[in-house]
Design a protein around this motif. Structure first.
Motif, PDB file in Angstrom:
ATOM      1  N   ALA A 185      -0.938  -8.526   1.495  1.00  0.00           N
ATOM      2  CA  ALA A 185      -0.087  -8.028   2.579  1.00  0.00           C
ATOM      3  C   ALA A 185      -0.756  -6.802   3.175  1.00  0.00           C
ATOM      4  CB  ALA A 185       1.308  -7.692   2.059  1.00  0.00           C
ATOM      5  N   ASP A 186      -0.483  -6.551   4.426  1.00  0.00           N
ATOM      6  CA  ASP A 186      -1.053  -5.378   5.094  1.00  0.00           C
ATOM      7  C   ASP A 186      -0.241  -4.125   4.815  1.00  0.00           C
ATOM      8  OD1 ASP A 186      -3.081  -6.937   6.554  1.00  0.00           O
ATOM      9  OD2 ASP A 186      -1.356  -7.741   7.644  1.00  0.00           O
ATOM     10  N   TRP A 187       1.083  -4.295   4.707  1.00  0.00           N
ATOM     11  CA  TRP A 187       1.995  -3.157   4.547  1.00  0.00           C
ATOM     12  C   TRP A 187       3.060  -3.548   3.528  1.00  0.00           C
ATOM     13  CZ3 TRP A 187       7.200  -1.980   5.291  1.00  0.00           C
ATOM     14  CH2 TRP A 187       7.533  -0.625   5.485  1.00  0.00           C
ATOM     15  N   VAL A 188       3.258  -2.706   2.538  1.00  0.00           N
ATOM     16  CA  VAL A 188       4.200  -3.007   1.454  1.00  0.00           C
ATOM     17  C   VAL A 188       5.170  -1.849   1.293  1.00  0.00           C
ATOM     18  CG1 VAL A 188       4.445  -3.458  -1.016  1.00  0.00           C
ATOM     19  CG2 VAL A 188       2.532  -4.463   0.249  1.00  0.00           C
ATOM     20  N   MET A 189       6.465  -2.141   1.346  1.00  0.00           N
ATOM     21  CA  MET A 189       7.478  -1.140   1.051  1.00  0.00           C
ATOM     22  C   MET A 189       7.750  -1.142  -0.448  1.00  0.00           C
ATOM     23  SD  MET A 189       9.709   1.163   1.347  1.00  0.00           S
ATOM     24  CE  MET A 189       9.690   1.488   3.104  1.00  0.00           C
ATOM     25  N   ALA A 237      -3.597  -2.699   0.329  1.00  0.00           N
ATOM     26  CA  ALA A 237      -2.459  -2.598   1.248  1.00  0.00           C
ATOM     27  C   ALA A 237      -2.152  -1.145   1.592  1.00  0.00           C
ATOM     28  CB  ALA A 237      -1.230  -3.241   0.613  1.00  0.00           C
ATOM     29  N   SER A 238      -1.453  -0.962   2.693  1.00  0.00           N
ATOM     30  CA  SER A 238      -0.818   0.324   2.977  1.00  0.00           C
ATOM     31  C   SER A 238       0.518   0.316   2.233  1.00  0.00           C
ATOM     32  CB  SER A 238      -0.578   0.505   4.476  1.00  0.00           C
ATOM     33  OG  SER A 238      -1.799   0.693   5.151  1.00  0.00           O
ATOM     34  N   LEU A 239       0.673   1.239   1.294  1.00  0.00           N
ATOM     35  CA  LEU A 239       1.868   1.274   0.455  1.00  0.00           C
ATOM     36  C   LEU A 239       2.817   2.345   0.962  1.00  0.00           C
ATOM     37  CD1 LEU A 239       3.146   0.062  -2.179  1.00  0.00           C
ATOM     38  CD2 LEU A 239       2.191   2.060  -3.363  1.00  0.00           C
ATOM     39  N   ALA A 240       3.955   1.922   1.505  1.00  0.00           N
ATOM     40  CA  ALA A 240       5.002   2.853   1.913  1.00  0.00           C
ATOM     41  C   ALA A 240       5.796   3.194   0.656  1.00  0.00           C
ATOM     42  CB  ALA A 240       5.895   2.212   2.974  1.00  0.00           C
ATOM     43  N   LEU A 241       5.598   4.398   0.148  1.00  0.00           N
ATOM     44  CA  LEU A 241       6.067   4.738  -1.195  1.00  0.00           C
ATOM     45  C   LEU A 241       7.401   5.467  -1.150  1.00  0.00           C
ATOM     46  CD1 LEU A 241       5.233   4.538  -4.198  1.00  0.00           C
ATOM     47  CD2 LEU A 241       4.220   6.810  -3.953  1.00  0.00           C
ATOM     48  N   LEU A 262      -3.577   7.846 -11.610  1.00  0.00           N
ATOM     49  CA  LEU A 262      -3.967   6.437 -11.583  1.00  0.00           C
ATOM     50  C   LEU A 262      -3.651   5.806 -10.232  1.00  0.00           C
ATOM     51  CD1 LEU A 262      -2.793   5.176 -15.091  1.00  0.00           C
ATOM     52  CD2 LEU A 262      -5.148   5.424 -14.310  1.00  0.00           C
ATOM     53  N   LEU A 263      -2.503   6.127  -9.689  1.00  0.00           N
ATOM     54  CA  LEU A 263      -2.088   5.551  -8.407  1.00  0.00           C
ATOM     55  C   LEU A 263      -3.042   5.987  -7.297  1.00  0.00           C
ATOM     56  CD1 LEU A 263       0.578   3.846  -7.756  1.00  0.00           C
ATOM     57  CD2 LEU A 263       1.326   5.892  -6.560  1.00  0.00           C
ATOM     58  N   LEU A 264      -3.341   7.273  -7.251  1.00  0.00           N
ATOM     59  CA  LEU A 264      -4.202   7.790  -6.195  1.00  0.00           C
ATOM     60  C   LEU A 264      -5.634   7.290  -6.342  1.00  0.00           C
ATOM     61  CD1 LEU A 264      -2.814  11.439  -6.117  1.00  0.00           C
ATOM     62  CD2 LEU A 264      -2.461   9.679  -4.380  1.00  0.00           C
ATOM     63  N   SER A 265      -6.121   7.189  -7.573  1.00  0.00           N
ATOM     64  CA  SER A 265      -7.482   6.685  -7.772  1.00  0.00           C
ATOM     65  C   SER A 265      -7.578   5.206  -7.424  1.00  0.00           C
ATOM     66  CB  SER A 265      -7.941   6.927  -9.213  1.00  0.00           C
ATOM     67  OG  SER A 265      -7.159   6.187 -10.136  1.00  0.00           O
ATOM     68  N   THR A 266      -6.527   4.435  -7.719  1.00  0.00           N
ATOM     69  CA  THR A 266      -6.506   3.020  -7.342  1.00  0.00           C
ATOM     70  C   THR A 266      -6.579   2.870  -5.824  1.00  0.00           C
ATOM     71  OG1 THR A 266      -5.219   2.416  -9.308  1.00  0.00           O
ATOM     72  CG2 THR A 266      -5.172   0.870  -7.469  1.00  0.00           C
ATOM     73  N   ALA A 267      -5.831   3.711  -5.116  1.00  0.00           N
ATOM     74  CA  ALA A 267      -5.875   3.666  -3.642  1.00  0.00           C
ATOM     75  C   ALA A 267      -7.274   3.996  -3.129  1.00  0.00           C
ATOM     76  CB  ALA A 267      -4.844   4.636  -3.067  1.00  0.00           C
ATOM     77  N   ARG A 268      -7.908   5.004  -3.712  1.00  0.00           N
ATOM     78  CA  ARG A 268      -9.248   5.389  -3.258  1.00  0.00           C
ATOM     79  C   ARG A 268     -10.257   4.266  -3.507  1.00  0.00           C
ATOM     80  NH1 ARG A 268      -7.741  10.443  -5.518  1.00  0.00           N
ATOM     81  NH2 ARG A 268      -8.760   9.892  -7.483  1.00  0.00           N
TER      82      ARG A 268
END
Length: 392
Positions: A93-97, A117-121, A133-139
């Protein structure tokens, strides 16, 4: 056509997201990949049919027959269980809520980031329990995390175009919740229904009670530290009963940038949905003359011990955030069930952290998601055990 998924589609965040998507064209403008929900399978199926989703997943396996029946012949796949939710997050998905409340939102959010994905958190617990972990996964995967908490969206927006080296402090505003004007001696006797009577925001039950106890704000303090990389001493909290200023950012030259707006979660959701552009949103426009005044007061940590606990968790770091959140969720369960008093929730969380500090190295950094989930499980066990020694 953008591909979207909504995790927590039947909660307050999910409903607001659904409203915005429908106003923006619904299935004519978005391809809905996955929707997840809890016990309200009737509503989950209804949303899935309107948005023509690929799959709808209920978290509870006993609800699968009802979901299948509601979706029969539609072409929308039905599934159930935590593993099915995780697998739904693996669908590109491109954008995930990320609107699932609690630690349950961590795994699908991580899975979505792993697919870029762009994760709307909106799930603040993800950053509290596994921020690094979350931020490193995004990077690593080139993904983007967009904050949807009204406070963190406000900070995010206030920092657009700013020199981050000039950031001096972040001021989180708090409504104070349903019990903010009660005499402190009365708080011990507050009921669930009284804690749910929020004067400003229409939110889910759990987050509304967390607002009354300020555990919600305690999580947001930790979330601010993780997401924006500031020192704990740069984060302040102020009670702002009107909920018009959603947060403020102070700079080294003494300037303070405030984000104002009527209390409506469709604004931060819409900002994340349309980022990096702004689009018209169906929210009420702010009329300062009609409001007349905005008021502020410092929080009393005797009334809100969760704020002190958040500072202690930030001092420890490592796995302390996972333990803190898990213990908080158990304490909330116990209060809702009538087995703990309102002010006893913080006591249970503190006792759990003390027990785990003696048993484990809470300050150890999580090396994997499994480390976070293991601490989450252990903290829930200890909190449940300790709750048996506390009587309402």
């Amino acid at each position: 056509m953008r591909r979207i998924s909504i995790f927590g589609a039947t909660g307050s965040i999910g409903e607001s997201t659904f409203d915005l998507i429908c106003r923006a064209g619904g299935p004519a403008a978005f391809h809905t990949v996955a929707l997840t929900g809890g016990h309200n399978v009737t509503r989950l199926a209804e949303v899935a049919l309107i948005l023509r989703a690929e799959i709808a997943v209920t978290a509870h396996e006993e609800n699968l027959p009802a979901l299948r029946e509601a979706l029969a012949g539609s072409g929308v796949q039905a599934a159930a269980g935590t593993q099915a939710i995780a697998e739904a997050a693996d669908r590109p998905a491109d954008w995930v809520m990320s609107g699932i409340v609690g630690a349950a939102g961590l795994v699908p959010g991580m899975r979505a980031l792993a697919h870029g994905a762009s994760l709307a958190l909106a799930n603040k617990e993800s950053l509290v329990t596994a921020g690094e972990l979350l931020l490193s996964t995004a990077r690593v995967h080139g993904a983007t995390i967009l904050p949807v908490d009204s406070e963190h969206s406000a900070i995010f927006q206030a920092l657009v175009g700013e020199d981050l080296t000039a950031l001096d402090r972040i001021i989180l505003t708090a409504s104070g919740g349903a019990l903010r004007d009660w005499p402190i001696e009365r708080l011990a006797h507050a009921t669930v229904s009284e804690a749910l009577a929020h004067p400003n925001w229409a939110m889910g039950a759990r987050i509304t009670i967390d607002s009354a106890s300020m555990f919600n704000k305690a999580l947001e303090i930790i979330e601010t530290r993780e997401f924006f990389g500031v020192r704990p001493d740069q984060i302040e909290v102020i009670i702002h009963p009107e909920s018009i200023i959603h947060s403020m950012v102070g700079f080294t030259d003494g300037a303070v940038m405030a984000h104002l707006g009527m209390p409506d979660m469709r604004h931060p959701i819409g900002y994340a949905l349309n980022w990096p552009q702004r689009q018209p949103l169906p929210v009420a426009r702010l009329d300062l003359a009609a409001l007349g005044k905005l008021t502020f007061r410092a929080p009393d940590e005797t009334r809100y011990p969760a704020l002190r606990l958040a500072r202690e968790v930030m001092a420890v770091r490592g796995l302390a955030g996972a333990a803190f959140n898990a213990a908080k969720e158990i304490a909330l369960d116990q209060f809702i069930a009538g087995r703990l008093g309102f002010m006893q929730m913080a006591g249970l969380v503190e006792a759990t952290l003390d027990r785990l500090s003696a048993e484990t190295r809470l300050g150890n950094a999580a090396q994997s998601l499994e480390d976070v989930l293991a601490m989450d499980h252990l903290a829930r066990m200890r909190a449940t055990e300790l709750a048996q020694d506390i009587t309402t």
